[in-house]
Design a protein around this motif. Structure first.
Motif: not given
Length: 296
Positions: A126-152
């Motif tokens: 259960s703990f590992m599932d939460s870690i992976e979920r959190y990691r996936g969220l951070e990866i997705e947010f990083q991609k979106q932040e990178a897109q924002q950086l590109e636009r800027q």
């Protein structure tokens, strides 16, 4: 989470009622893990905190989306503060769970090893599932932040090539200093506000990269812990099977010995009966021969 930060967070929530961030206690004081009930109590506490981690992840997803969608600097600043606070709280909870999971790892000395083995595996997964979920969220947010950086960068310098922008994003993701991104802006486009936005976005992506690396390492650490636990328990079970087999062999040999002893005793009684019968027959013959002579 200290009181000042929590008070600041509450003030931010008053200004933005749609973004409620609730900080929760890490975990109740540990009970005695040596007893079965104490171990189960700790498992229950761990599951509660893991549930809290998952709730934080859901809140983080909402905060991140709102942050990416708003263009108001004041709102962005408020949301950025809430995201940072939520990340700090979630990371503290994750660290607490990791330490407690390692502290209750089952060992062969526990008489209730079977119960501990199953419960430990369940809470670890259960703990590992939460870690992976959190990691996936951070990866997705990083991609979106990178897109924002590109636009800027494109807004600041329309002449920037795709290769140059990709290099700037790569520098951010790998933790390099934002020198390349600053050079892309050029002297004509280096308005202080634009430069600050690019630099800030670069730093956010860099922090996300560090968070992703830490979560990846933690997931691998927990995976190694589970694999090691499975190896130890399999070794114990294999040893137990060997002991059982040896006991069964011993019981078989004992049964054979008992059967042999019974057979030997039976043969002895048969021999004794035969000898006794022979003796009786001899006595009868002697008596029969002697009796007629006495009569004469």
């Amino acid at each position: 989470m200290n009181v000042d930060r929590l008070a600041e967070l509450n003030r931010g929530n008053q200004s933005a009622p749609s973004q409620h961030v609730e900080m929760r206690p890490l975990m109740a004081p540990p009970s005695d893990p040596q007893s079965t009930q104490g171990f189960l109590d700790q498992i229950s506490q761990l599951q509660d905190v893991i549930k809290g981690i998952n709730e934080n992840i859901s809140r983080l997803r909402s905060l991140q989306q709102n942050y990416l969608q708003t263009s108001d600097e004041t709102q962005q600043s408020r949301l950025r503060s809430q995201i940072t606070s939520m990340n700090d709280d979630t990371n503290q909870m994750i660290k607490s769970v990791k330490d407690r999971v390692k502290a209750i790892e089952p060992t062969p000395r526990h008489p209730d090893l079977g119960i501990r083995k199953n419960q430990f595996a369940n809470v670890s997964k259960s703990f590992m599932d939460s870690i992976e979920r959190y990691r996936g969220l951070e990866i997705e947010f990083q991609k979106q932040e990178a897109q924002q950086l590109e636009r800027q960068i494109k807004i600041a310098n329309p002449n920037a090539t795709s290769e140059e922008i990709d290099q700037a994003v790569h520098d951010a993701q790998t933790g390099s200093r934002p020198v390349f991104a600053q050079q892309l802006l050029g002297q004509r486009y280096q308005a202080q506000e634009t430069l600050e936005n690019v630099t800030q976005r670069h730093e956010e992506i860099q922090k996300l990269a560090q968070s992703i690396n830490q979560l990846t390492e933690l997931f691998q650490e927990m995976q190694g812990l589970l694999e090691n636990q499975a190896h130890v328990l399999n070794t114990i079970e294999a040893s137990s099977y060997e002991v059982v087999n040896e006991v069964e062999k011993g019981n078989l040999q004992l049964n054979q010995a008992v059967t042999l002893a019974k057979s030997t005793r039976r043969k002895k009684w048969i021999m004794f009966a035969i000898i006794a019968t022979i003796i009786i027959v001899i006595v009868i013959i002697v008596v029969v021969k002697l009796v007629p002579q006495n009569k004469q």
